[in-house]
Design an enzyme around this catalytic site. Structure first.
Site, PDB file in Angstrom:
ATOM      1  N   ASP A 136      -6.155  -5.597  -2.984  1.00 23.90           N
ATOM      2  CA  ASP A 136      -5.306  -4.515  -2.493  1.00 23.90           C
ATOM      3  C   ASP A 136      -3.819  -4.926  -2.466  1.00 23.90           C
ATOM      4  O   ASP A 136      -3.290  -5.363  -1.445  1.00 23.90           O
ATOM      5  CB  ASP A 136      -5.801  -4.106  -1.097  1.00 23.90           C
ATOM      6  CG  ASP A 136      -5.076  -2.908  -0.546  1.00 23.90           C
ATOM      7  OD1 ASP A 136      -4.119  -2.426  -1.190  1.00 23.90           O
ATOM      8  OD2 ASP A 136      -5.451  -2.447   0.547  1.00 23.90           O
ATOM      9  N   SER A 139      -1.387  -3.171   0.070  1.00 23.39           N
ATOM     10  CA  SER A 139      -1.380  -3.739   1.422  1.00 23.39           C
ATOM     11  C   SER A 139      -0.618  -5.063   1.460  1.00 23.39           C
ATOM     12  O   SER A 139       0.119  -5.326   2.402  1.00 23.39           O
ATOM     13  CB  SER A 139      -2.813  -3.967   1.925  1.00 23.39           C
ATOM     14  OG  SER A 139      -3.427  -2.736   2.155  1.00 23.39           O
ATOM     15  N   TYR A 235      -5.769   7.146   4.919  1.00 24.59           N
ATOM     16  CA  TYR A 235      -4.338   7.494   4.845  1.00 24.59           C
ATOM     17  C   TYR A 235      -4.022   8.651   5.788  1.00 24.59           C
ATOM     18  O   TYR A 235      -4.846   9.543   5.990  1.00 24.59           O
ATOM     19  CB  TYR A 235      -3.972   7.953   3.427  1.00 24.59           C
ATOM     20  CG  TYR A 235      -3.962   6.853   2.396  1.00 24.59           C
ATOM     21  CD1 TYR A 235      -2.949   5.910   2.374  1.00 24.59           C
ATOM     22  CD2 TYR A 235      -4.956   6.770   1.428  1.00 24.59           C
ATOM     23  CE1 TYR A 235      -2.934   4.891   1.423  1.00 24.59           C
ATOM     24  CE2 TYR A 235      -4.956   5.767   0.470  1.00 24.59           C
ATOM     25  CZ  TYR A 235      -3.935   4.833   0.476  1.00 24.59           C
ATOM     26  OH  TYR A 235      -3.915   3.836  -0.455  1.00 24.59           O
TER      27      TYR A 235
HETATM   28  P1  NAD Z   1       0.787   4.334   4.701  1.00 19.19           P
HETATM   29  O1  NAD Z   1       1.710   3.344   4.144  1.00 19.19           O
HETATM   30  O2  NAD Z   1       0.163   5.343   3.800  1.00 19.19           O
HETATM   31  O3  NAD Z   1       1.498   5.158   5.877  1.00 19.19           O
HETATM   32  C1  NAD Z   1       2.062   4.500   6.971  1.00 19.19           C
HETATM   33  C2  NAD Z   1       1.640   5.162   8.252  1.00 19.19           C
HETATM   34  O4  NAD Z   1       2.426   6.339   8.439  1.00 19.19           O
HETATM   35  C3  NAD Z   1       0.176   5.612   8.333  1.00 19.19           C
HETATM   36  O5  NAD Z   1      -0.426   4.925   9.389  1.00 19.19           O
HETATM   37  C4  NAD Z   1       0.286   7.111   8.581  1.00 19.19           C
HETATM   38  O6  NAD Z   1      -0.727   7.590   9.489  1.00 19.19           O
HETATM   39  C5  NAD Z   1       1.644   7.219   9.208  1.00 19.19           C
HETATM   40  N1  NAD Z   1       2.217   8.572   9.192  1.00 19.19           N
HETATM   41  C6  NAD Z   1       2.313   9.436   8.151  1.00 19.19           C
HETATM   42  N2  NAD Z   1       2.906  10.574   8.533  1.00 19.19           N
HETATM   43  C7  NAD Z   1       3.214  10.428   9.854  1.00 19.19           C
HETATM   44  C8  NAD Z   1       3.842  11.250  10.828  1.00 19.19           C
HETATM   45  N3  NAD Z   1       4.265  12.473  10.524  1.00 19.19           N
HETATM   46  N4  NAD Z   1       3.960  10.772  12.076  1.00 19.19           N
HETATM   47  C9  NAD Z   1       3.522   9.538  12.395  1.00 19.19           C
HETATM   48  N5  NAD Z   1       2.929   8.715  11.544  1.00 19.19           N
HETATM   49  C10 NAD Z   1       2.769   9.144  10.278  1.00 19.19           C
HETATM   50  O7  NAD Z   1      -0.355   3.592   5.541  1.00 19.19           O
HETATM   51  P2  NAD Z   1      -1.250   2.386   5.072  1.00 19.19           P
HETATM   52  O8  NAD Z   1      -0.519   1.115   5.200  1.00 19.19           O
HETATM   53  O9  NAD Z   1      -1.808   2.735   3.777  1.00 19.19           O
HETATM   54  O10 NAD Z   1      -2.390   2.378   6.205  1.00 19.19           O
HETATM   55  C11 NAD Z   1      -3.122   3.533   6.578  1.00 19.19           C
HETATM   56  C12 NAD Z   1      -4.445   3.084   7.230  1.00 19.19           C
HETATM   57  O11 NAD Z   1      -5.312   2.488   6.270  1.00 19.19           O
HETATM   58  C13 NAD Z   1      -4.273   2.032   8.326  1.00 19.19           C
HETATM   59  O12 NAD Z   1      -5.193   2.289   9.350  1.00 19.19           O
HETATM   60  C14 NAD Z   1      -4.631   0.749   7.634  1.00 19.19           C
HETATM   61  O13 NAD Z   1      -5.061  -0.248   8.539  1.00 19.19           O
HETATM   62  C15 NAD Z   1      -5.764   1.236   6.741  1.00 19.19           C
HETATM   63  N6  NAD Z   1      -5.986   0.348   5.581  1.00 19.19           N
HETATM   64  C16 NAD Z   1      -7.282  -0.026   5.301  1.00 19.19           C
HETATM   65  C17 NAD Z   1      -7.526  -0.870   4.214  1.00 19.19           C
HETATM   66  C18 NAD Z   1      -8.935  -1.275   3.890  1.00 19.19           C
HETATM   67  O14 NAD Z   1      -9.837  -0.839   4.536  1.00 19.19           O
HETATM   68  N7  NAD Z   1      -9.163  -2.072   2.879  1.00 19.19           N
HETATM   69  C19 NAD Z   1      -6.485  -1.300   3.414  1.00 19.19           C
HETATM   70  C20 NAD Z   1      -5.170  -0.890   3.719  1.00 19.19           C
HETATM   71  C21 NAD Z   1      -4.954  -0.056   4.821  1.00 19.19           C
END
Ligand code: NAD
Length: 391
Positions: A136, A139, A235
């Site tokens: 990933d 990330s 997401y």
């Molecule tokens: P992202 O970069 O897509 O977005 C960043 C954050 O912005 C997100 O948490 C989203 O909920 C938030 N956001 C969007 N619009 C918003 C608003 N209007 N107000 C407040 N917050 C808002 O996020 P990301 O880094 O891709 O992570 C999203 C989730 O996925 C997290 O829980 C992360 O831990 C999880 N994740 C899981 C894996 C995996 O399982 N392998 C890998 C990466 C991320």
């Protein structure tokens, strides 16, 4: 098979797609590495380190494209809209391309990549499964951006971050607010805490609360609930304008009571929501700093200028781009590990495995045989489904 690593061409880019340490790992999987001369230099990996590990250094870009069956880059055309297009004529039909391609960016650009006939894999499309975690890259790079955003803020802040009890009195810790708690936001919380600041964070996904608290941050709860805040991949989802307006209203006081704001709120394929307005900035104390990690996607702060630092009545608003590239040694190491895991899953016994056999290959496959074949991307761009190729 031969894996080729061209030098990154995006202006100011210092990362390299593969570091020397992975060359023997790829060799074990039957993949030879050729690299453009000086491709790793700015990340701290000179040519000699590649040759010591069994890689072959080629004199120029065209030689790498011509020798390789698989081209690995960090920013391919799409993610590199400034200079990436120059690589398209170097790609040939059936050649594999792996890297950031911004698959949910502009349909015409993805179509241009498809037209080369290359079989491209976009790392942004990596499924969020346990098996894909080591691949990933999104990330990995977000982790670095979250870290670096806090370091930038600390450097520009007029305040110290930690509490200090000194003979000259007690210094209170800086207050850091993180808006958007994905991977970057979580790393920003950790980094702010390591520097001794008090970290609070807000996300519209209720699931973020526990993660914030587990890192010692204070979760800000606002009396507003998003509709289906999180999609199946984890997401955040796009909300309507009235939701964002209410968020801004509720965030006004929270923002005004903080010294540093780090924003990371984005939704895949959409412009970033504006969560900090000019009016809110005016209410912040002079010397406050906003680091808007959503700058490339339009910005979470209304006054952000992409790639610039803006001073609004003493409040500094930074809109950095490509932050991961400012820490190229470790960013390259992490990206390289992600791509190596991906390649060793993709190629078995000298052959590329068909997408039907593996969800990671199927979900990251973007273009093949002259077409955009990814089901999610086709749906996003409202292209008719390609039943046979995309399933
Ligand atoms: P992202 O970069 O897509 O977005 C960043 C954050 O912005 C997100 O948490 C989203 O909920 C938030 N956001 C969007 N619009 C918003 C608003 N209007 N107000 C407040 N917050 C808002 O996020 P990301 O880094 O891709 O992570 C999203 C989730 O996925 C997290 O829980 C992360 O831990 C999880 N994740 C899981 C894996 C995996 O399982 N392998 C890998 C990466 C991320």
């Amino acid at each position: 098979m031969i894996v080729g690593v061209p030098k990154e061409s995006y202006p100011g880019e210092r990362r390299v797609a593969l570091v020397p340490a992975v060359v023997p790992l790829l060799a074990k999987a039957g993949l030879e590495v050729v690299i453009e001369s000086a491709a790793g230099e700015q990340a701290g990996y000179p040519d000699s380190h590649y040759t010591e590990k069994g890689g072959k250094v080629l004199p120029d870009r065209a030689a790498v494209f011509s020798a390789a069956d698989i081209i690995v880059q960090v920013l391919c055309y799409g993610a590199n809209d400034i200079s990436g297009k120059a690589d398209l004529p170097l790609l040939r039909r059936g050649q594999i391309l792996v890297g950031f391609l911004r698959p949910l960016g502009a349909a015409e650009v993805v179509q241009e990549v498809a037209a080369t006939g290359a079989t491209s894999f976009a790392v942004e499309l990596m499924p969020r499964t346990t098996r894909a975690q080591s691949m990933d890259a999104l990330s990995s790079m977000a982790t670095i951006s979250g870290y670096k955003a806090v370091i930038l803020a600390a450097e520009k802040s007029i305040r110290l971050f930690p509490m200090m009890t000194t003979a000259a009195g007690t210094i209170t810790p800086a207050r850091v607010l993180i808006i958007g708690v994905g991977v970057a936001g979580l790393q920003a919380i950790s980094t702010a805490r390591r520097l001794g600041a008090v970290a609070s964070a807000y996300d519209m996904r209720p699931a973020a609360k526990e993660q914030v608290q587990s890192l010692g941050g204070r979760f800000i709860e606002l009396p507003i609930e998003a509709q289906n805040a999180q999609d199946a991949r984890g997401y955040g989802t796009a909300q309507d304008e009235s939701f964002y307006a209410r968020q801004r209203e509720l965030l006004t006081r929270v923002v005004s009571e903080t010294d540093i704001v780090i924003t990371t709120a984005v939704v895949p394929g959409k412009k970033a929501p504006v969560l900090v307005t000019g009016e809110m900035v005016k209410k912040m104390g002079a010397g406050s700093v906003i680091v808007d990690l959503a700058a490339e996607r339009g910005g979470n702060c209304e006054l952000t200028e992409m790639g610039k630092a803006v001073d609004v009545k003493g409040v500094l608003i930074l809109g950095p781009v490509n932050l991961a590239s400012t820490v190229p040694f470790h960013a390259s190491q992490m990206y390289s590990k992600n791509v190596t895991s991906f390649l060793t899953n993709l190629v078995k016994d000298g052959k590329v495995r068909p997408p039907e056999t593996d969800d990671i290959i199927r979900e990251t496959l973007l273009t093949q045989g002259g077409e955009i074949v990814n089901a999610r991307v086709r749906e996003f761009f409202k292209l008719p489904a390609l039943v046979a190729a995309s399933q």
